[in-house]
Design a protein around this motif. Structure first.
Motif, mmCIF file in Angstrom:
data_model
loop_
_atom_site.group_PDB
_atom_site.id
_atom_site.type_symbol
_atom_site.label_atom_id
_atom_site.label_comp_id
_atom_site.label_asym_id
_atom_site.label_seq_id
_atom_site.Cartn_x
_atom_site.Cartn_y
_atom_site.Cartn_z
ATOM 1 N N GLN A 117 0.555 -1.049 -0.175
ATOM 2 C CA GLN A 117 -0.346 -0.047 0.015
ATOM 3 C C GLN A 117 0.817 0.739 -0.117
ATOM 4 N N ASN A 118 0.159 2.115 -1.024
ATOM 5 C CA ASN A 118 0.927 3.440 -1.133
ATOM 6 C C ASN A 118 2.906 2.751 -1.519
ATOM 7 N N GLY A 119 3.397 2.103 -1.490
ATOM 8 C CA GLY A 119 4.598 2.032 -1.842
ATOM 9 C C GLY A 119 5.748 0.905 -1.362
ATOM 10 N N LYS A 120 4.810 0.782 0.262
ATOM 11 C CA LYS A 120 5.535 -0.146 0.578
ATOM 12 C C LYS A 120 4.769 -1.425 1.702
ATOM 13 N N GLU A 121 5.254 -2.318 2.183
ATOM 14 C CA GLU A 121 4.250 -3.326 2.614
ATOM 15 C C GLU A 121 3.923 -3.255 3.533
ATOM 16 N N LEU A 122 2.575 -3.676 4.066
ATOM 17 C CA LEU A 122 1.389 -3.986 5.026
ATOM 18 C C LEU A 122 1.120 -4.977 5.381
ATOM 19 N N GLU A 123 1.504 -5.185 6.883
ATOM 20 C CA GLU A 123 1.998 -6.881 7.253
ATOM 21 C C GLU A 123 0.037 -7.046 7.715
ATOM 22 N N LEU A 124 -0.575 -8.266 7.144
ATOM 23 C CA LEU A 124 -1.832 -8.484 7.637
ATOM 24 C C LEU A 124 -2.190 -9.550 8.363
ATOM 25 N N GLY A 125 -1.410 -10.471 8.360
ATOM 26 C CA GLY A 125 -1.233 -11.239 9.577
ATOM 27 C C GLY A 125 0.200 -11.856 9.085
ATOM 28 N N VAL A 126 0.134 -13.039 10.852
ATOM 29 C CA VAL A 126 1.530 -13.395 10.860
ATOM 30 C C VAL A 126 0.729 -15.265 12.131
ATOM 31 N N CYS A 127 1.443 -16.240 11.770
ATOM 32 C CA CYS A 127 1.633 -17.242 12.055
ATOM 33 C C CYS A 127 2.734 -17.713 12.195
ATOM 34 N N ARG A 128 3.552 -19.156 13.376
ATOM 35 C CA ARG A 128 3.448 -19.855 13.444
ATOM 36 C C ARG A 128 3.640 -20.679 13.748
ATOM 37 N N TYR A 129 4.732 -21.764 14.008
ATOM 38 C CA TYR A 129 5.242 -22.810 14.842
ATOM 39 C C TYR A 129 6.627 -23.182 15.655
ATOM 40 N N ALA A 130 6.339 -23.554 16.243
ATOM 41 C CA ALA A 130 8.233 -23.957 17.269
ATOM 42 C C ALA A 130 7.669 -24.965 18.046
ATOM 43 N N ILE A 131 9.282 -26.633 17.225
ATOM 44 C CA ILE A 131 8.758 -27.552 17.703
ATOM 45 C C ILE A 131 9.474 -27.203 19.086
ATOM 46 N N ASN A 132 8.734 -28.542 19.131
ATOM 47 C CA ASN A 132 8.854 -28.934 20.885
ATOM 48 C C ASN A 132 10.111 -29.788 21.643
ATOM 49 N N PRO A 133 10.994 -29.678 22.189
ATOM 50 C CA PRO A 133 11.610 -30.894 22.801
ATOM 51 C C PRO A 133 12.430 -31.779 22.163
ATOM 52 N N ASP A 134 10.512 -32.461 21.693
ATOM 53 C CA ASP A 134 10.599 -34.328 21.396
ATOM 54 C C ASP A 134 10.472 -33.850 19.967
ATOM 55 N N GLY A 135 10.758 -33.308 19.263
ATOM 56 C CA GLY A 135 11.496 -32.827 17.588
ATOM 57 C C GLY A 135 10.340 -33.283 16.665
ATOM 58 N N GLU A 136 8.764 -34.209 17.283
ATOM 59 C CA GLU A 136 7.746 -34.389 16.348
ATOM 60 C C GLU A 136 6.660 -33.733 16.623
ATOM 61 N N THR A 137 6.093 -32.751 17.713
ATOM 62 C CA THR A 137 5.422 -32.314 17.476
ATOM 63 C C THR A 137 5.528 -30.022 17.546
ATOM 64 N N CYS A 138 4.588 -29.395 17.447
ATOM 65 C CA CYS A 138 4.934 -28.354 17.942
ATOM 66 C C CYS A 138 4.111 -27.470 18.371
ATOM 67 N N GLU A 139 3.928 -26.258 18.748
ATOM 68 C CA GLU A 139 3.058 -25.372 18.768
ATOM 69 C C GLU A 139 3.184 -24.243 18.132
ATOM 70 N N PHE A 140 1.843 -24.186 17.887
ATOM 71 C CA PHE A 140 1.421 -22.987 16.710
ATOM 72 C C PHE A 140 0.518 -21.755 17.457
ATOM 73 N N ALA A 141 1.204 -20.950 16.896
ATOM 74 C CA ALA A 141 0.188 -19.596 17.428
ATOM 75 C C ALA A 141 -0.014 -18.672 15.793
ATOM 76 N N LEU A 142 -1.453 -17.847 16.213
ATOM 77 C CA LEU A 142 -2.138 -16.942 14.431
ATOM 78 C C LEU A 142 -2.545 -15.256 15.198
ATOM 79 N N VAL A 143 -2.613 -15.060 14.224
ATOM 80 C CA VAL A 143 -2.909 -13.447 14.682
ATOM 81 C C VAL A 143 -3.020 -13.177 13.057
ATOM 82 N N VAL A 144 -4.439 -11.918 13.152
ATOM 83 C CA VAL A 144 -5.023 -11.977 11.483
ATOM 84 C C VAL A 144 -4.763 -9.764 12.240
#
Length: 213
Positions: A117-144
């Motif tokens: 927008q107007n020549g510059k980026e605008l962030e609309l939302g973000v999601c992420r995961y982080a792998i747990n110590p077991d290496g097989e599962t992960c925790e997620f988060a999301l916000v828009v």
């Protein structure tokens, strides 16, 4: 590399002897497993267009997105901030900002949705995961962003995140959602997450999705 002995005193450090052994990299099913720092996962970049014609790019976050991420968080409503961080923070601290943007793509993933927008980026939302110590599962988060909710952005972000987690070989994705966050719980249901009441707090729902059997 072996440096022995290494003499250190008030004048500095002196390597008396050093040995370097070069060998072939062992085969691995995980791409870039032989590297200390994984390269930017450009294969996760995708383009999308909203029904109103707005062009949206979904891509992994980069360290240079720090200002973009800070501005995004500052623009969230108090309710959205509380739903995401479970606190009344106004902006990300320098430590949080570094942790959210300077990530190890092997151990975690963060996807952002942006438009121009107007020549510059605008962030609309973000999601992420982080792998747990077991290496097989992960925790997620999301916000828009409040102004961009209800347009399918959260679903697109989570779809990309789930795909990245599956490709990483993870077995389970899970996260905590406040019981009052009805929109997020609805999205979890659409995406096939199993939602249960947390055993630690009746005001929190635990959302979990099997990524592979």
């Amino acid at each position: 590399m072996d440096i022995n002995p290494l003499i250190v005193d008030e004048h500095g450090a002196l390597a008396v002897d050093a040995r370097v052994v070069v060998d072939y990299v062992s085969a691995s099913s995980v791409p870039y497993d032989h590297m200390a720092i994984h390269p930017y996962p450009s294969h996760l970049i995708s383009q999308w267009q909203l029904p109103d014609g707005t062009d949206v790019t979904i891509r992994p976050i980069r360290p240079e997105d720090a200002d973009l991420e800070q501005e995004f968080v500052r623009g969230l409503s108090e309710e959205a901030k509380f739903f995401r961080f479970l606190s009344a923070l106004q902006e990300l601290s320098p430590a949080m900002l570094a942790r959210f943007t300077q990530i190890d793509y092997d151990r975690e993933m963060a996807l952002i949705a942006v438009t121009v927008q107007n020549g510059k980026e605008l962030e609309l939302g973000v999601c992420r995961y982080a792998i747990n110590p077991d290496g097989e599962t992960c925790e997620f988060a999301l916000v828009v962003s409040d102004a961009w909710q209800g347009r399918g952005i959260g679903s697109r972000l989570m779809g990309g995140l789930i795909g990245a987690a599956r490709a990483r070989g993870l077995r389970l994705m899970e996260g905590e959602v406040l019981a009052s966050n009805k929109n997020m719980l609805k999205l979890m249901d659409i995406l096939g997450f199993n939602v249960t009441v947390s055993s630690d707090d009746p005001n929190i729902r635990r959302a979990a999705k099997m990524l592979k059997s």
